[in-house]
Design a protein around this motif. Structure first.
Motif, mmCIF file in Angstrom:
data_model
loop_
_atom_site.group_PDB
_atom_site.id
_atom_site.type_symbol
_atom_site.label_atom_id
_atom_site.label_comp_id
_atom_site.label_asym_id
_atom_site.label_seq_id
_atom_site.Cartn_x
_atom_site.Cartn_y
_atom_site.Cartn_z
ATOM 1 N N VAL A 1 11.465 -2.957 -3.178
ATOM 2 C CA VAL A 1 10.086 -2.980 -3.674
ATOM 3 C C VAL A 1 9.651 -4.384 -4.087
ATOM 4 N N VAL A 2 10.568 -5.347 -4.092
ATOM 5 C CA VAL A 2 10.244 -6.697 -4.560
ATOM 6 C C VAL A 2 9.078 -7.334 -3.795
ATOM 7 N N PRO A 3 9.026 -7.271 -2.449
ATOM 8 C CA PRO A 3 7.857 -7.848 -1.757
ATOM 9 C C PRO A 3 6.531 -7.209 -2.173
ATOM 10 N N GLN A 4 6.550 -5.887 -2.442
ATOM 11 C CA GLN A 4 5.325 -5.212 -2.885
ATOM 12 C C GLN A 4 4.879 -5.753 -4.243
ATOM 13 N N LEU A 5 5.826 -5.982 -5.114
ATOM 14 C CA LEU A 5 5.495 -6.544 -6.421
ATOM 15 C C LEU A 5 4.978 -7.977 -6.274
ATOM 16 N N ARG A 6 5.508 -8.721 -5.301
ATOM 17 C CA ARG A 6 5.029 -10.083 -5.070
ATOM 18 C C ARG A 6 3.562 -10.073 -4.603
ATOM 19 N N VAL A 7 3.216 -9.132 -3.741
ATOM 20 C CA VAL A 7 1.823 -9.019 -3.291
ATOM 21 C C VAL A 7 0.906 -8.780 -4.487
ATOM 22 N N MET A 8 1.309 -7.876 -5.370
ATOM 23 C CA MET A 8 0.475 -7.576 -6.535
ATOM 24 C C MET A 8 0.440 -8.752 -7.497
ATOM 25 N N GLN A 9 1.525 -9.496 -7.563
ATOM 26 C CA GLN A 9 1.546 -10.697 -8.400
ATOM 27 C C GLN A 9 0.583 -11.746 -7.856
ATOM 28 N N ASN A 10 0.509 -11.854 -6.538
ATOM 29 C CA ASN A 10 -0.373 -12.841 -5.914
ATOM 30 C C ASN A 10 -1.846 -12.473 -6.039
ATOM 31 N N THR A 11 -2.147 -11.182 -5.975
ATOM 32 C CA THR A 11 -3.545 -10.747 -6.021
ATOM 33 C C THR A 11 -4.048 -10.548 -7.447
ATOM 34 N N LYS A 12 -3.138 -10.155 -8.353
ATOM 35 C CA LYS A 12 -3.452 -9.893 -9.762
ATOM 36 C C LYS A 12 -4.323 -8.653 -9.984
ATOM 37 N N ILE A 13 -5.027 -8.201 -8.941
ATOM 38 C CA ILE A 13 -5.853 -7.003 -9.045
ATOM 39 C C ILE A 13 -5.307 -5.972 -8.066
ATOM 40 N N VAL A 14 -4.972 -4.793 -8.576
ATOM 41 C CA VAL A 14 -4.368 -3.748 -7.754
ATOM 42 C C VAL A 14 -5.326 -2.568 -7.691
ATOM 43 N N GLU A 15 -5.752 -2.219 -6.470
ATOM 44 C CA GLU A 15 -6.686 -1.094 -6.338
ATOM 45 C C GLU A 15 -5.945 0.227 -6.587
ATOM 46 N N PRO A 16 -6.684 1.306 -6.908
ATOM 47 C CA PRO A 16 -6.081 2.543 -7.406
ATOM 48 C C PRO A 16 -4.982 3.141 -6.540
ATOM 49 N N PHE A 17 -5.195 3.305 -5.232
ATOM 50 C CA PHE A 17 -4.224 4.012 -4.410
ATOM 51 C C PHE A 17 -2.893 3.266 -4.323
ATOM 52 N N THR A 18 -2.946 1.942 -4.221
ATOM 53 C CA THR A 18 -1.710 1.162 -4.211
ATOM 54 C C THR A 18 -1.000 1.277 -5.551
ATOM 55 N N ALA A 19 -1.779 1.246 -6.627
ATOM 56 C CA ALA A 19 -1.187 1.379 -7.965
ATOM 57 C C ALA A 19 -0.533 2.745 -8.133
ATOM 58 N N HIS A 20 -1.188 3.810 -7.659
ATOM 59 C CA HIS A 20 -0.614 5.157 -7.740
ATOM 60 C C HIS A 20 0.707 5.219 -6.973
ATOM 61 N N TYR A 21 0.722 4.608 -5.806
ATOM 62 C CA TYR A 21 1.926 4.622 -4.961
ATOM 63 C C TYR A 21 3.097 3.924 -5.657
ATOM 64 N N VAL A 22 2.867 2.729 -6.182
ATOM 65 C CA VAL A 22 3.942 1.977 -6.833
ATOM 66 C C VAL A 22 4.388 2.676 -8.113
ATOM 67 N N PHE A 23 3.434 3.264 -8.846
ATOM 68 C CA PHE A 23 3.805 4.003 -10.055
ATOM 69 C C PHE A 23 4.679 5.206 -9.706
ATOM 70 N N ALA A 24 4.353 5.883 -8.601
ATOM 71 C CA ALA A 24 5.174 7.015 -8.159
ATOM 72 C C ALA A 24 6.592 6.554 -7.829
ATOM 73 N N LEU A 25 6.723 5.380 -7.226
ATOM 74 C CA LEU A 25 8.050 4.833 -6.958
ATOM 75 C C LEU A 25 8.809 4.597 -8.263
ATOM 76 N N GLY A 26 8.104 4.083 -9.270
ATOM 77 C CA GLY A 26 8.737 3.828 -10.559
ATOM 78 C C GLY A 26 9.226 5.106 -11.226
ATOM 79 N N VAL A 27 8.397 6.136 -11.212
ATOM 80 C CA VAL A 27 8.783 7.421 -11.809
ATOM 81 C C VAL A 27 9.942 8.037 -11.031
ATOM 82 N N SER A 28 9.880 7.946 -9.708
ATOM 83 C CA SER A 28 10.961 8.466 -8.865
ATOM 84 C C SER A 28 12.279 7.781 -9.187
#
Length: 272
Positions: free
Chosen positions: A177-204
């Motif tokens: 998941v590190v590259p996905q976190l890098r994308v969000m670090q670069n953009t600083k703004i995460v739209e809802p569906f991507t945020a839901h997806y990454v949060f689901a990964l965290g809970v999983s």
């Protein structure tokens, strides 16, 4: 509703003002309380794996909805999806030759959906792909995972190649998941569906990690001997913990954003 939000806002405000050491202490304490709660409530701890897979499936469903309905892959890391497909393919091979069970089918289904996501990003929605933001070099994680799998792998009776493959997919999953976190670090703004997806990964990942920790506690460490001897059992548990902590910071800001009624998640500097 306002009465409910005020205490939550007060707690989050207090937490943000604490020094890093206090934040780590509170986070670890909260994790221990959550583990204790799961241990008391969930009697069949194998169900935690089912919960982890179910939440992961929900996350993938959210991602598929974004790609098919929103017609955009902005904010999604192609490299994370490729790393996910890589460790799933290796794990699927290990499942076929080492322990064919229901997880083999689940991995096959997940690999299929991940391959579809990769296809959509590469071909159908290529114009919306944020290539300049998805700039993490995946060999930074693939090569170390490969070298580590040669050094530390299961000591079971299976063929050495299969044992190394097993170790490789465990290590690679922990950092996929590190590259996905890098994308969000670069953009600083995460739209809802991507945020839901990454949060689901965290809970999983938390449910999966909780399964291993609770099993270790209940069996007083004997469950680790089933995986083999040497450093390997400890590395399996460490990989689960690493996956959880990699996503913990993002999950905190996600929850804070949801409780604050914000649809778009804005990450402060230094997060992920």
């Amino acid at each position: 509703m306002r009465g409910t939000k005020r205490p939550i806002h007060a707690v989050t405000t207090w937490f943000r003002r604490q020094p890093p050491k206090m934040k780590v202490f509170v986070a670890v304490l909260s994790g221990m309380v959550a583990l204790l709660f799961l241990r008391m409530v969930v009697h069949d701890h194998d169900k935690l794996f089912v919960f982890a897979e179910a939440v992961h499936a929900i996350g993938i469903a959210v991602l598929i909805y974004k790609l098919t309905q929103e017609k955009t892959c902005a904010g999604i890391s192609l490299k994370s999806q490729e790393l996910t497909a890589m460790f799933l393919a290796v794990r699927l091979y290990c499942s076929f030759v080492m322990e064919y069970d229901i997880h083999t089918f689940l991995d096959f289904a997940t690999l299929g959906t991940t391959a579809w996501v990769i296809y959509m990003i590469r071909f159908k929605l290529k114009a919306t792909y944020m290539d300049e933001k998805d700039n993490f070099a995946i060999y930074y994680v693939v090569i170390p995972c490969a070298l580590l799998s040669f050094a530390i792998h299961p000591s079971t009776s299976h063929h050495i190649f299969n044992r190394i493959c097993w170790a490789f997919c465990v290590y690679l999953e922990a950092v996929s998941v590190v590259p996905q976190l890098r994308v969000m670090q670069n953009t600083k703004i995460v739209e809802p569906f991507t945020a839901h997806y990454v949060f689901a990964l965290g809970v999983s990942r938390f449910f999966s990690c909780a399964h291993w920790i609770i099993q270790v506690l209940d069996t007083r460490g004997r469950v680790l001997t089933v995986l083999g001897y040497g450093l390997w059992p400890s590395m399996v548990l460490l990989s689960e913990i690493v996956q959880t902590f990699i996503l913990a910071d993002f999950c905190y800001y996600y929850v804070q954003s949801v409780l604050g009624g914000q649809l778009v998640l804005r990450l402060p500097s230094g997060v992920v």
